[in-house]
Design a protein around this motif. Structure first.
Motif, PDB file in Angstrom:
ATOM      1  N   SER A   6       0.833  -1.200   0.000  1.00  0.00           N
ATOM      2  CA  SER A   6       0.000   0.000   0.000  1.00  0.00           C
ATOM      3  C   SER A   6       0.870   1.254   0.000  1.00  0.00           C
ATOM      4  O   SER A   6       1.918   1.297   0.642  1.00  0.00           O
ATOM      5  N   THR A   7       0.395   2.289  -0.695  1.00  0.00           N
ATOM      6  CA  THR A   7       1.100   3.573  -0.682  1.00  0.00           C
ATOM      7  C   THR A   7       1.174   4.159   0.727  1.00  0.00           C
ATOM      8  O   THR A   7       1.936   5.074   0.975  1.00  0.00           O
ATOM      9  N   ARG A   8       0.335   3.650   1.641  1.00  0.00           N
ATOM     10  CA  ARG A   8       0.387   4.188   3.005  1.00  0.00           C
ATOM     11  C   ARG A   8       1.128   3.263   3.956  1.00  0.00           C
ATOM     12  O   ARG A   8       1.059   3.427   5.173  1.00  0.00           O
ATOM     13  N   GLY A  28      -4.744   3.139   1.520  1.00  0.00           N
ATOM     14  CA  GLY A  28      -3.805   3.431   0.444  1.00  0.00           C
ATOM     15  C   GLY A  28      -4.128   2.655  -0.824  1.00  0.00           C
ATOM     16  O   GLY A  28      -5.083   1.863  -0.874  1.00  0.00           O
ATOM     17  N   LEU A  31       0.603  -0.960  -5.043  1.00  0.00           N
ATOM     18  CA  LEU A  31       1.654  -0.864  -6.063  1.00  0.00           C
ATOM     19  C   LEU A  31       2.512  -2.122  -5.977  1.00  0.00           C
ATOM     20  O   LEU A  31       2.665  -2.682  -4.883  1.00  0.00           O
ATOM     21  N   THR A 247       0.199   7.143 -14.595  1.00  0.00           N
ATOM     22  CA  THR A 247       0.885   6.234 -13.680  1.00  0.00           C
ATOM     23  C   THR A 247       1.330   4.965 -14.423  1.00  0.00           C
ATOM     24  O   THR A 247       2.420   4.445 -14.168  1.00  0.00           O
ATOM     25  N   ASN A 301      -4.720   8.716  -8.199  1.00  0.00           N
ATOM     26  CA  ASN A 301      -3.401   8.132  -8.451  1.00  0.00           C
ATOM     27  C   ASN A 301      -2.232   9.054  -8.129  1.00  0.00           C
ATOM     28  O   ASN A 301      -1.077   8.648  -8.261  1.00  0.00           O
ATOM     29  N   GLU A 303      -1.356   9.775  -5.298  1.00  0.00           N
ATOM     30  CA  GLU A 303      -0.713   9.069  -4.184  1.00  0.00           C
ATOM     31  C   GLU A 303       0.290   8.027  -4.693  1.00  0.00           C
ATOM     32  O   GLU A 303       1.354   7.834  -4.106  1.00  0.00           O
ATOM     33  N   ARG A 304      -0.068   7.350  -5.771  1.00  0.00           N
ATOM     34  CA  ARG A 304       0.860   6.368  -6.340  1.00  0.00           C
ATOM     35  C   ARG A 304       2.060   7.053  -6.980  1.00  0.00           C
ATOM     36  O   ARG A 304       3.201   6.644  -6.795  1.00  0.00           O
ATOM     37  N   VAL A 307       4.720   8.151  -4.596  1.00  0.00           N
ATOM     38  CA  VAL A 307       5.522   7.063  -4.036  1.00  0.00           C
ATOM     39  C   VAL A 307       6.509   6.535  -5.088  1.00  0.00           C
ATOM     40  O   VAL A 307       7.667   6.253  -4.787  1.00  0.00           O
TER      41      VAL A 307
END
Ligand SMILES: *Cc1c(COP(=O)(O)O)cnc(C)c1O
Length: 422
Positions: A6-8, A28, A31, A247, A301, A303-304, A307
């Protein structure tokens, strides 16, 4: 084996879990934990589906049995992806991503994901909940319709999709229900996130660009475009909304695809560009434009991307194109090259023009064409003074039987509707 984190921060899970959950339990987005370099043979593939097998195999290993990978991807990606050189616009090539059954690039992700989900659906009947600003819903509905053990609930903002999109969304399809939400696309997206975060007794999953099952196939046409055009170091101009398409391109470069730069082509919903320019990620509500599939105020996205590439500015330049400039772009491209672009593609074409002007260089440019112009006949008529040609898949839509229900913009109303599925 590739795991999905998860991105989180939540620890890695299998592709199967990532597909089922849609969103990680910490809120999140998933990925891949590593991005293996693409096999060099990607340059030699003559067929899109063969390229897809080569690129996606490592991401699917462990979930999809080896012997199923090629048939699955061939069934999903069974439409052409032509490149069109614009005469008179030197070095500008349009990559037409709209030859799938619903005539938008969403078919790549949705059709692949639907077939991946059939590999899970044996365990429990599953309801896929989708928020759509136009094209996602029909692509997902089309991809999933009639598959056993799967149902689809489509949420779209009432009155905020084009008439053609509305007809495609509300077509009666087995196992699919359409809901016209009295609110914005962001409301629809919040409702989906709301039910997925706490699904109560319902077995739900997502199919938005937040699903990693939609994201992975969106790498493919970047490879295809570079291999077909032989353009090393080209600029990709990407019509952006939720940033899923972009992305996909960034993932491809992390696997070694040579790309000069990405242009994030936005309409008036340009919070991502402000972030690129000022480092300030102040997302807000969306505003309505002619390129409505890109009317996203708070792109999920983002957030992705953050990261994946800590310094996005080194790879991405943003351009915001108003409705007036979109119409001018459609007109200019048509007058100078004869090409009929839909409003989303026109935004990306205008981004290339501005980038060339700003840099004083005519670097080769690959422009992703995300929708067929026939999906936006009123805008095309307005810009060019004539109707676009209608492909067979879009003709006769108005006569097909429809099904749609009006829904209040609240999580409670959605849960109620899902419980009383008829
Ligand atoms: C969804 C969509 C976009 C935006 O793609 P994102 O992945 O959300 O950035 C652009 N054009 C069309 C026609 C679309 O349907």
């Amino acid at each position: 084996m590739i795991r999905y984190f998860s991105t989180r921060g939540e620890r890695g899970v299998s592709l199967e879990s990532a597909l089922l959950r849609g969103l990680a339990s910490d809120g999140g987005l998933y990925l891949p934990n590593r991005i293996p370099p693409a096999k060099v043979a990607w340059r030699k593939q003559e067929r899109f589906a063969d390229l897809a097998v080569l690129i996606l195999r490592p991401f699917l290993n462990g979930m999809v049995p080896e012997r199923h990978i090629a048939p699955l991807l061939r069934a999903a990606l069974n439409f052409p992806v032509p490149l069109v050189h614009l005469p008179g616009w030197q070095g500008v090539t349009v990559v037409e991503l709209f030859h799938g059954p619903t005539h938008s690039f969403k078919d790549f992700g949705a059709r692949t994901m639907a077939r991946l989900m059939t590999q899970l659906a044996r365990h429990a009947p599953l309801t896929i909940v989708v928020a759509t600003s136009g094209d996602t819903g029909s692509a997902v509905a089309d991809g999933f319709a009639g598959l056993e053990g799967l149902r689809v609930a489509l949420l779209f903002p009432d009155g905020q999709v084009s008439p053609t999109q509305a007809q495609q969304l509300t077509l009666r399809r087995p196992g699919v229900r359409a809901f016209a939400v009295r609110g914005t696309f962001d409301d629809c997206q919040a409702m989906v996130k709301g039910v997925l975060a706490a699904p109560e007794e319902l077995t739900l999953s997502a199919a938005n660009s937040i699903s990693v099952g939609r994201l992975l196939p969106q790498m493919l046409y970047y490879y295809w475009a570079v291999s077909r055009s032989k353009a090393e170091d080209a600029i990709f101009s990407v019509p952006c909304g939720n940033l899923g398409n972009l992305t996909g391109g960034v993932l491809a470069t992390l696997a070694g695809l040579p790309v000069g730069r990405f242009l994030a082509a936005h309409n008036a919903n340009a919070a991502f560009i402000r972030y690129l320019e000022k480092g300030d990620a102040a997302f807000g509500p969306s505003v309505r434009t002619l390129s409505n599939a890109m009317d996203v105020g708070s792109p999920s996205n983002f957030e992705r991307l953050r990261v994946l590439v800590p310094d996005l500015r080194d790879h991405v330049t943003g351009y915001s194109v108003s409705d007036e400039a979109t119409l001018r772009s459609m007109r200019r491209v048509h007058e100078e090259t004869g090409y009929v672009a839909d409003p989303h593609t026109a935004v990306a074409l205008e981004a290339v023009r501005r980038h060339r002007r700003a840099t004083g260089r005519a670097q080769p440019a690959l422009v992703l064409a995300t929708a067929h112009p026939a999906k936006f006949p009123a805008t095309v008529r307005w810009a060019l003074g004539r109707e676009p040609d209608i492909p067979p898949g879009l003709a006769g839509l108005s006569e097909c039987p429809k099904q749609v229900r009006s829904l209040k913009a609240s999580r409670g109303a959605l849960i109620e509707a899902l419980r009383n599925w008829q």
